[in-house]
Design a protein around this motif. Sequence first.
Motif, PDB file in Angstrom:
ATOM      1  N   SER A 193       0.831  -1.205   0.000  1.00 50.17           N
ATOM      2  CA  SER A 193       0.000   0.000   0.000  1.00 50.17           C
ATOM      3  C   SER A 193       0.864   1.254   0.000  1.00 50.17           C
ATOM      4  CB  SER A 193      -0.962   0.012   1.184  1.00 50.17           C
ATOM      5  OG  SER A 193      -0.249   0.118   2.394  1.00 50.17           O
ATOM      6  N   ASP A 194       2.130   1.142   0.405  1.00 47.50           N
ATOM      7  CA  ASP A 194       3.049   2.271   0.268  1.00 47.50           C
ATOM      8  C   ASP A 194       3.476   2.451  -1.189  1.00 47.50           C
ATOM      9  OD1 ASP A 194       2.927   2.737   2.983  1.00 47.50           O
ATOM     10  OD2 ASP A 194       4.715   1.540   3.423  1.00 47.50           O
ATOM     11  N   VAL A 195       3.506   1.365  -1.947  1.00 45.89           N
ATOM     12  CA  VAL A 195       3.875   1.430  -3.361  1.00 45.89           C
ATOM     13  C   VAL A 195       2.695   1.933  -4.194  1.00 45.89           C
ATOM     14  CG1 VAL A 195       4.668   0.087  -5.348  1.00 45.89           C
ATOM     15  CG2 VAL A 195       5.520  -0.454  -3.055  1.00 45.89           C
ATOM     16  N   PHE A 196       1.487   1.445  -3.896  1.00 46.30           N
ATOM     17  CA  PHE A 196       0.269   1.836  -4.615  1.00 46.30           C
ATOM     18  C   PHE A 196      -0.718   2.476  -3.637  1.00 46.30           C
ATOM     19  CE2 PHE A 196       1.700  -2.201  -6.598  1.00 46.30           C
ATOM     20  CZ  PHE A 196       2.070  -1.709  -7.842  1.00 46.30           C
ATOM     21  N   PRO A 197      -0.474   3.705  -3.193  1.00 51.41           N
ATOM     22  CA  PRO A 197      -1.359   4.288  -2.173  1.00 51.41           C
ATOM     23  C   PRO A 197      -2.755   4.608  -2.715  1.00 51.41           C
ATOM     24  CG  PRO A 197       0.260   5.902  -2.894  1.00 51.41           C
ATOM     25  CD  PRO A 197       0.602   4.611  -3.569  1.00 51.41           C
ATOM     26  N   ASN A 198      -3.770   4.226  -1.944  1.00 49.47           N
ATOM     27  CA  ASN A 198      -5.175   4.566  -2.205  1.00 49.47           C
ATOM     28  C   ASN A 198      -5.687   4.121  -3.569  1.00 49.47           C
ATOM     29  OD1 ASN A 198      -5.341   5.830   0.326  1.00 49.47           O
ATOM     30  ND2 ASN A 198      -4.509   7.708  -0.531  1.00 49.47           N
ATOM     31  N   THR A 199      -5.167   3.036  -4.090  1.00 51.31           N
ATOM     32  CA  THR A 199      -5.657   2.519  -5.365  1.00 51.31           C
ATOM     33  C   THR A 199      -6.353   1.172  -5.200  1.00 51.31           C
ATOM     34  OG1 THR A 199      -3.549   1.436  -5.804  1.00 51.31           O
ATOM     35  CG2 THR A 199      -3.846   3.653  -6.705  1.00 51.31           C
ATOM     36  N   GLY A 200      -6.019   0.455  -4.137  1.00 47.93           N
ATOM     37  CA  GLY A 200      -6.571  -0.877  -3.942  1.00 47.93           C
ATOM     38  C   GLY A 200      -5.761  -1.955  -4.636  1.00 47.93           C
ATOM     39  N   TYR A 201      -4.703  -1.559  -5.358  1.00 45.35           N
ATOM     40  CA  TYR A 201      -3.896  -2.552  -6.068  1.00 45.35           C
ATOM     41  C   TYR A 201      -3.170  -3.490  -5.109  1.00 45.35           C
ATOM     42  CZ  TYR A 201      -4.715   0.096 -10.334  1.00 45.35           C
ATOM     43  OH  TYR A 201      -5.298   0.723 -11.398  1.00 45.35           O
ATOM     44  N   SER A 202      -2.777  -2.989  -3.937  1.00 47.67           N
ATOM     45  CA  SER A 202      -2.117  -3.889  -2.981  1.00 47.67           C
ATOM     46  C   SER A 202      -3.095  -4.951  -2.492  1.00 47.67           C
ATOM     47  CB  SER A 202      -1.521  -3.105  -1.817  1.00 47.67           C
ATOM     48  OG  SER A 202      -2.528  -2.443  -1.094  1.00 47.67           O
TER      49      SER A 202
END
Length: 147
Positions: free
Chosen positions: A86-95
Amino acid sequence: MESQWLSLFDVTIDFDQSHLFFPRIVTWILLILLAAILLTRYRLLVPGLKHAGRVLAGREGDFDRKRFFGTLALTTVYFYMMGVLSDVFPNTGYSFLICSIVFVFLLSLLYVGQLSRRLVVIIVLNALIAPAIAWYVLAQLFRITLP
């Protein structure tokens, strides 16, 4: 004087903490319900808990340690990696999507009896489709922020 009354109707939201509001409420409700259950059903729960302890310790019963501890380990890694991604993809839901695909795949492999080509195809399709549908419904349709 009028500005003091209007300030009562001003709403400020701390977005760094706002997502924790309902989980805290649900956690406290669940803890209160657990305490109520333990207080009212203590005598019924103790024999079952003692039996579960003996089974976990390996003194009685047939117990699948590989699946039990594998599930605990996979779940722990799932939540940890979701935080990392979630640090890599913040607020996208991808994690959520990536970790859920891997989690469902590995958990299915852990619980399947005999592997065959057909079962592997089913497991892969399930691991890809189920989390993708959950991600789409939660993140895209309902606009729920996912890790």
